[in-house]
Design an enzyme around this catalytic site. Sequence first.
Site, PDB file in Angstrom:
ATOM      1  N   HIS A  88       0.813  -1.222   0.000  1.00 22.65           N
ATOM      2  CA  HIS A  88       0.000   0.000   0.000  1.00 22.65           C
ATOM      3  C   HIS A  88       0.847   1.273   0.000  1.00 22.65           C
ATOM      4  O   HIS A  88       0.313   2.361  -0.173  1.00 22.65           O
ATOM      5  CB  HIS A  88      -0.962  -0.016   1.185  1.00 22.65           C
ATOM      6  CG  HIS A  88      -2.032  -1.058   1.035  1.00 22.65           C
ATOM      7  ND1 HIS A  88      -3.287  -0.773   0.547  1.00 22.65           N
ATOM      8  CD2 HIS A  88      -2.016  -2.390   1.246  1.00 22.65           C
ATOM      9  CE1 HIS A  88      -4.005  -1.891   0.496  1.00 22.65           C
ATOM     10  NE2 HIS A  88      -3.257  -2.889   0.919  1.00 22.65           N
ATOM     11  N   ASP A  97       3.413   9.294  -1.334  1.00 22.93           N
ATOM     12  CA  ASP A  97       2.228   8.596  -0.842  1.00 22.93           C
ATOM     13  C   ASP A  97       1.930   7.449  -1.800  1.00 22.93           C
ATOM     14  O   ASP A  97       2.020   7.637  -3.022  1.00 22.93           O
ATOM     15  CB  ASP A  97       1.028   9.567  -0.823  1.00 22.93           C
ATOM     16  CG  ASP A  97       0.115   9.324   0.371  1.00 22.93           C
ATOM     17  OD1 ASP A  97       0.011   8.172   0.810  1.00 22.93           O
ATOM     18  OD2 ASP A  97      -0.498  10.302   0.841  1.00 22.93           O
TER      19      ASP A  97
HETATM   20  C1  GDG Z   1      -2.178   3.670   3.068  1.00 24.17           C
HETATM   21  C2  GDG Z   1      -1.148   4.403   2.166  1.00 24.17           C
HETATM   22  C3  GDG Z   1      -2.832   4.400   0.353  1.00 24.17           C
HETATM   23  C4  GDG Z   1     -11.345   8.967   7.967  1.00 24.17           C
HETATM   24  N1  GDG Z   1     -11.347   9.922   8.897  1.00 24.17           N
HETATM   25  C5  GDG Z   1     -10.216  10.552   8.777  1.00 24.17           C
HETATM   26  C6  GDG Z   1      -9.517   9.939   7.743  1.00 24.17           C
HETATM   27  N2  GDG Z   1     -10.235   8.979   7.244  1.00 24.17           N
HETATM   28  C7  GDG Z   1      -9.953   8.105   6.095  1.00 24.17           C
HETATM   29  C8  GDG Z   1      -9.882   8.896   4.797  1.00 24.17           C
HETATM   30  C9  GDG Z   1      -9.233   7.872   3.867  1.00 24.17           C
HETATM   31  C10 GDG Z   1      -8.272   7.155   4.820  1.00 24.17           C
HETATM   32  O1  GDG Z   1      -8.710   7.436   6.150  1.00 24.17           O
HETATM   33  C11 GDG Z   1      -6.877   7.624   4.608  1.00 24.17           C
HETATM   34  O2  GDG Z   1      -6.433   7.065   3.381  1.00 24.17           O
HETATM   35  P1  GDG Z   1      -5.053   7.465   2.683  1.00 24.17           P
HETATM   36  O3  GDG Z   1      -4.954   6.767   1.383  1.00 24.17           O
HETATM   37  O4  GDG Z   1      -5.010   8.948   2.523  1.00 24.17           O
HETATM   38  O5  GDG Z   1      -3.883   7.015   3.674  1.00 24.17           O
HETATM   39  P2  GDG Z   1      -3.641   5.648   4.631  1.00 24.17           P
HETATM   40  O6  GDG Z   1      -4.908   4.902   4.867  1.00 24.17           O
HETATM   41  O7  GDG Z   1      -2.890   6.112   5.800  1.00 24.17           O
HETATM   42  O8  GDG Z   1      -2.724   4.688   3.889  1.00 24.17           O
HETATM   43  C12 GDG Z   1      -1.877   5.270   1.147  1.00 24.17           C
HETATM   44  C13 GDG Z   1      -3.766   3.594   1.273  1.00 24.17           C
HETATM   45  O9  GDG Z   1      -3.024   2.844   2.243  1.00 24.17           O
HETATM   46  C14 GDG Z   1      -4.610   2.591   0.496  1.00 24.17           C
HETATM   47  O10 GDG Z   1      -3.804   1.712  -0.239  1.00 24.17           O
HETATM   48  O11 GDG Z   1      -3.640   5.258  -0.441  1.00 24.17           O
HETATM   49  O12 GDG Z   1      -0.935   5.862   0.278  1.00 24.17           O
HETATM   50  O13 GDG Z   1      -0.273   5.209   2.971  1.00 24.17           O
HETATM   51  O14 GDG Z   1     -10.136   6.954   3.385  1.00 24.17           O
HETATM   52  O15 GDG Z   1     -11.146   9.300   4.418  1.00 24.17           O
HETATM   53  N3  GDG Z   1      -8.287  10.330   7.372  1.00 24.17           N
HETATM   54  C15 GDG Z   1      -7.754  11.365   8.072  1.00 24.17           C
HETATM   55  N4  GDG Z   1      -8.447  12.035   9.067  1.00 24.17           N
HETATM   56  C16 GDG Z   1      -9.682  11.657   9.463  1.00 24.17           C
HETATM   57  O16 GDG Z   1     -10.291  12.263  10.359  1.00 24.17           O
HETATM   58  N5  GDG Z   1      -6.514  11.737   7.771  1.00 24.17           N
END
Ligand code: GDG
Length: 455
Positions: free
Chosen positions: A154, A364
């Site tokens: 990821h 990312d």
């Molecule tokens: C890994 C990789 C990759 C809900 N409340 C909050 C919040 N969420 C949700 C967001 C989003 C998720 O969390 C964050 O997703 P990201 O993709 O930005 O990052 P991660 O989950 O840390 O990470 C990333 C992912 O896996 C999937 O393969 O895209 O690159 O690092 O769904 O809506 N997020 C935040 N604050 C909240 O209050 N930051």
Amino acid sequence: MNRLIVVSNRVALPNQTATGGLASAMRDALRERGGLWFGWSGKIAKHTAGQLHHLKDGEVEYATIDLSKEDHDHFYDGYANRTLWPLLHYRPDLVDYNRGHLAGYLRVNTVFADRLADLIEPNDMIWINDYHLIPLASMLRERGVRNRIGFFLHTPLPAAGLLIALPQHRELLETLSSYDLIGLHTARDLRALEDYFLHEAHAVMRPGHRMRASNGHIFRAGVFPIGIDTHQVAEMAKRALAEEEEIGQLRASLDDRALIIGVDRLDYSKGLPERFQAYERLLERAPELHRKVTLLQIAPPSRSTVPEYRQIRRELERSAGHINGLYAAPDWVPVRYVNNSYPHSVLSGYYRTARVGLITPLRDGMNLVAKEYVASQNPKDPGVLVLSRFAGAAEELTQALLVNPADTEEVTDALERALKMPLKERRNRWHAMMEILQKHDLTAWRKSFLDALAA
Ligand code: GDG
């Protein structure tokens, strides 16, 4: 259809809300096919570590294990968060390498392999997720498991020249060849994997994106960019103003000012200090925007046992205070910096309220927030996404304003352009991006990975 076994460090149990894309994708895949989700319970064992807890919910079983405090500290806080995470995010300067951490990482993977091997039936397909569990397939193979096993990373995968900075990199990374299929988010990550195996680990290319590792294992690697549940996010955002009182409160407080929003876990990979700098530069350069814009940065703290995470938190508090000290007026606070997390339903309403989504990680894997921002927009009056070229999402969302997050002037230019962009251009860019998000949604992602694993 063969039973599916999903393995990930954390498991979203049926009574917990699935946060993040990984958890909801896996939950849907398991509900559709039936199967088992295996991983860490999220708990530190008081007495016996490694004991299995079972739970069943319809066609889906859950099997989780507790970890001892020592194993957890070395495996999770240590090797996963302080060695692999910085390395995979192109930060060798932050890699804290310690043999004890590596030993703990291998120990936990061994416990996973021992417990999981007993649960596997002959026709099961196994899908292992993320950098916490790289050697798991090779350990399962040692225990006689011959099933098809896939791995999805990821995070980004950096170039071979960086990967070799990891002590004993071959011992760890060559175990990837025990998988039948390795999935990555982007073509750049795939190139890095092939480059590493071909030039550092003496593998050879075979037809059909296959490689033969020096140990003779043949495996395949491919690009599978993760998506979001586009339809559901769009519907949620549409309903948010009516259903979530926080959205009305935010709108009232803005008083017609344009909102710029960022939502990121508080992590050094997310480029938050650089983002604040670009916003400060915007206010310096464009006095006509004073009192007309507000930056809302939502940044829930994470991994606070790791010193770099505590340091970035202090740095951002200083930076937000500095900008507000320079520019705030009795009726205007330029930066609203919030260390809380919010449910998806509220976030989607915030995204819809924001004229600009400012998502500028230094690196990312994908960045689902960027995709959620786009899917949440009002089609009649959509906002503009300013996106880092170094987020995996930039390979698909080419109609965002793409920037190098380290180039303050470039990010400032993009912010100014986004704030002034005419409706027609905003609509055209949004339509192009939305089409991609609808076609390549979360369901398409897991189906394409599982079809490739089965082939
Ligand atoms: C890994 C990789 C990759 C809900 N409340 C909050 C919040 N969420 C949700 C967001 C989003 C998720 O969390 C964050 O997703 P990201 O993709 O930005 O990052 P991660 O989950 O840390 O990470 C990333 C992912 O896996 C999937 O393969 O895209 O690159 O690092 O769904 O809506 N997020 C935040 N604050 C909240 O209050 N930051």
